[in-house]
Design an enzyme around this catalytic site. Structure first.
Site, PDB file in Angstrom:
ATOM      1  N   SER A 213      10.704 -13.110  -6.869  1.00 16.44           N
ATOM      2  CA  SER A 213      11.878 -14.021  -5.712  1.00 16.44           C
ATOM      3  C   SER A 213      12.835 -14.486  -6.580  1.00 16.44           C
ATOM      4  CB  SER A 213      11.374 -15.266  -5.116  1.00 16.44           C
ATOM      5  OG  SER A 213      10.756 -16.195  -5.930  1.00 16.44           O
ATOM      6  N   ASP A 214      14.173 -14.645  -5.798  1.00 11.60           N
ATOM      7  CA  ASP A 214      15.228 -15.365  -6.476  1.00 11.60           C
ATOM      8  C   ASP A 214      14.634 -16.857  -6.340  1.00 11.60           C
ATOM      9  OD1 ASP A 214      17.518 -16.286  -7.493  1.00 11.60           O
ATOM     10  OD2 ASP A 214      18.820 -15.338  -5.753  1.00 11.60           O
ATOM     11  N   TRP A 215      15.285 -17.578  -7.353  1.00  9.50           N
ATOM     12  CA  TRP A 215      14.809 -19.088  -7.569  1.00  9.50           C
ATOM     13  C   TRP A 215      14.745 -19.866  -6.367  1.00  9.50           C
ATOM     14  CZ3 TRP A 215      13.868 -15.691 -11.053  1.00  9.50           C
ATOM     15  CH2 TRP A 215      13.847 -15.865 -12.411  1.00  9.50           C
ATOM     16  N   GLY A 217      13.342 -18.588  -3.447  1.00  7.63           N
ATOM     17  CA  GLY A 217      13.390 -17.802  -2.481  1.00  7.63           C
ATOM     18  C   GLY A 217      12.322 -17.710  -1.688  1.00  7.63           C
TER      19      GLY A 217
END
Length: 718
Positions: A213-215, A217
């Site tokens: 995931s994006d941080w 996300g």
């Protein structure tokens, strides 16, 4: 194991003999911290030095995939120097509007150019044993509300534009990991989307690597695991109890958890096999190479003959960016530069220089303007450094406008009153409204964010030591009001509509709708003059699986050796589907010596002619004529040929006897022509009617028995 450990690492485990893997931001160079993996956050004081390369927009403007391969390779060497396992880059989202706050970190408005550059960057990174993480998957084109907004798009738009760079990179470079984006896609968060992560990524494309995931996300951890997210970042996860509860209640099965962990273990194995980890990098060599990249990224926009400048003359230099260069955008792409060159220092080596600061950030003062006036009185040739400021282009927010800072405009308004020779140097990450400069500038140079080795390449272009060869990787519109999403971007609502983007994004919009632009996609001047002599094709007719070799003869008619970027666009002459007027499908950067003629060969494959069929979940070609267009940019087409493509594949399967006769005339032409020949032609008013009604008339007119009639209908809809 399904979440990270702190800000920059995964969780190691002694029982299964895995260690903490180290991740680092890095589309333009690795941002790394001292004492990794212990660093917990964004500690500015703990950043370790690394090489800052030109921004992604500048990299794409080189139009040199082989060069970008070396960029990835060099950044990976610095990853190994700092024991980084995975580089969080490149970013391959597209530029729907010049107002995109993160445009500097993305390559282009064009998916094909983006895919080619990204593929080579990733292959370069992974050639050194470091993993690359392509991002942000997917449809993450605005910064405002990026953690909430839902990008609403049809399958064709998704695949032809926004997924194409990901697909190209996955199939041609196989990045070790993919980062999911913050936004929703058609109502589901990208990090939890069954459509993106299962249907497309795993099933259509066969990708087996890790998805992180994006941080921050992930919003529903259980859903993300079940749908294909392998690693939530950062750690420690706030969802651990929810996952345990779901597991204990059989809402999350052991098989689903195992399936989610396997790509993570594969990534461990990949990183453990890196033979270069810990090797020391030569930062001086890397700095010198970054200078080479900057040389090819610089785009010459205007030149009335003033450039190149003769060395040794007296010049006036105005603008704080000459002594404090704008070299990068803010956010995830930021890092601590190994060293930063200054244009003023390089200029002082070759010219007699008088300097005036002009502005401070985006503001000016009466005192600074008085200094500009004094300098203008004493100098006949002026270099004005301008561009965007950190307040205008940064991750996390979109731009409010595409104008130059007002303080910079105020300075230029003073400059132009003196009617001197003026060369403007722009430092920005995306398109600018440069209207205030036009008519009062003898030359304009787009220098982008050139990174830490920004100075010498720029001065070498100004003096002619380097012949400029960069080409615009995005359109420069005349003003923001001319852009297709004016008033709609960024969306302030819960959703953002991507409907119509097939013909309404970047040059596709301006070219298809015949709108004037300031500078077209692919544009850039040179000190050389190139003549396009001829075009030849190795086939006149193509069919399924064929490729086409396009050969262009180009002559450098000047006394300057230089690079030319030959661009090939494809136009479907008549399509049932909405298509842009032309699309970039091939390019090649070639070095041609003065008065030399070369043959440039560019191959187009079947995909160069295809559209995405939602019915068949595949790219397919519509039978017909296609123009092969060759030129210097999207608006400057110099050579043209036409080919016939005969495809055996259907583009649609969901037609029925209730579709119009016109539909079948287009999509089942052979059968349609048979009916016309055997029975009769159809007047214009019948063409628009449902087929079943028209064919019922045929049955009565020609007394077709029921069995033959049913077979006739069946032959059309099978």
């Amino acid at each position: 194991l399904t979440s990270g450990h702190g800000m920059w690492t995964s969780v190691g485990n002694d029982t299964i003999k895995t260690r903490n893997l180290v991740f680092a931001d890095g589309p333009h160079g690795v941002r790394v911290y001292e004492n990794l993996p212990g660093t917990k956050g964004f500690d500015e004081d703990k950043k370790a030095p690394s090489t800052l390369f030109p921004s992604a927009a500048a990299m794409a403007s080189t139009f040199n995939p082989e060069l970008i391969y070396e960029v990835g390779k060099t950044i990976a060497k610095e990853c190994n120097h700092y024991n980084v396992d995975v580089l969080l880059g490149p970013g391959v989202n597209l530029k729907r509007s010049p107002l995109g706050g993160r445009n500097f970190e993305y390559y282009s408005e064009d998916p094909y150019l983006t895919g080619v550059i990204a593929t080579n960057f990733i292959n370069g990174v992974q050639s050194e044993g470091v993993g690359a993480c392509i991002k942000h998957f997917a449809l993450n084109e605005q910064e405002d509300l990026r953690r909430f907004v839902s990008s609403e798009a049809d399958e064709r738009t998704i695949h032809e534009l926004y997924l194409l760079p990901f697909e190209m990179a996955i199939k041609n470079a196989n990045p070790s990991s993919i980062m999911g984006s913050y936004n929703k896609v058609n109502g589901h968060y990208a990090c939890e989307s069954e459509y993106l992560l299962k249907d497309v990524l795993r099933n259509q494309w066969g990708y087996n690597g890790l998805v992180m995931s994006d941080w921050g996300g992930v919003q529903d951890k259980v859903k993300s695991i079940k749908n294909g997210m392998n690693l939530e970042m950062p750690g420690d996860s706030e969802f651990t109890d929810e996952v345990r509860k779901a597991f204990n209640n059989n809402e999350l099965t052991e098989k689903e958890l195992d399936d989610s962990l396997l790509p993570l273990f594969d990534l461990y194995d990949y990183c453990e096999q890196n033979p270069n980890k810990g090797k020391k990098a030569n930062f001086e060599d890397n700095h010198a190479f970054a200078s080479k990249v900057s040389e090819e990224a610089i785009v010459l926009l205007e030149n009335d003959g003033i450039l190149p400048l003769s060395k040794g003359i007296k010049i006036g230099v105005i603008g704080d960016f000459a002594q404090n260069p704008r070299i990068n955008g803010g956010g995830s792409a930021s890092l601590k530069s190994y060293k930063i060159d200054k244009p003023i220092d390089e200029l002082n080596k070759l010219f007699t220089v008088e300097f005036a600061q002009g502005y401070n950030d985006d503001q000016t003062t009466d005192k600074l303007l008085e200094d500009v006036k004094l300098l203008m009185e004493n100098n006949d040739t002026i270099l004005f450094f301008t561009g965007t400021t950190p307040n205008l282009e940064v991750e996390g927010k979109d731009r409010e406008h595409m104008d130059m800072p007002q303080g910079h405009i105020d300075v230029f308004n003073v400059i132009k009153t003196f009617n001197k020779k003026v060369i403007v140097i722009l430092s920005n990450g995306s398109a600018l409204n440069i209207s205030p400069l036009l008519g009062h500038s003898n030359a304009i140079i787009e220098a982008w964010f050139l990174g830490n080795a920004n100075a010498k390449p720029l001065v070498d272009v100004i003096t002619g030591i380097v012949n400029p060869s960069g080409r615009l990787s995005e359109t420069f519109p005349i003003r923001i009001e001319n852009t297709p999403l004016y008033g709609l971007f960024p969306s302030k609502e819960d959703t953002v509509s991507y409907v119509g983007d097939i013909v309404n994004t970047g040059y596709r919009y301006y070219d298809t709708h015949k709108h004037d632009v300031r500078y077209p996609f692919g544009y850039g001047l040179s000190y050389s003059d190139f003549r396009y002599d001829s075009i030849s094709l190795d086939k006149e007719v193509l069919t399924d699986g064929d490729s086409l070799q396009v050969t262009i003869q180009v002559t450098n008619t000047s006394q300057f050796d230089g690079y030319e970027v030959v661009q090939v666009y494809v136009r479907d002459k008549e399509s049932y589907f909405s298509r842009p007027n032309k699309e970039l499908k091939g390019f090649k950067k070639v070095y041609i010596k003065a008065n030399e003629t070369v043959d440039v060969s560019i191959e187009l494959d079947e995909r160069s002619f295809a559209v995405y069929s939602s019915d068949f979940k595949d790219f397919r070609v519509e039978t017909g004529l296609f123009d092969i267009l060759v030129g210097k940019n999207v608006n400057d087409i110099l050579l043209e040929e036409t080919i016939q493509f005969n495809s055996s594949k259907k583009l649609r399967s969901n037609h029925s006897i209730y579709h119009t006769v016109k539909y079948f005339k287009i999509h089942n032409k052979e059968k349609f022509d048979y009916v016309v020949k055997k029975y009769r032609d159809f007047p214009w008013f019948e063409i628009e009617e449902p087929m079943i009604r028209v064919f019922r008339r045929l049955q009565k007119e020609f007394k077709i028995n029921n069995e033959d009639f049913e077979n006739l209908l069946k032959s059309f809809v099978e």
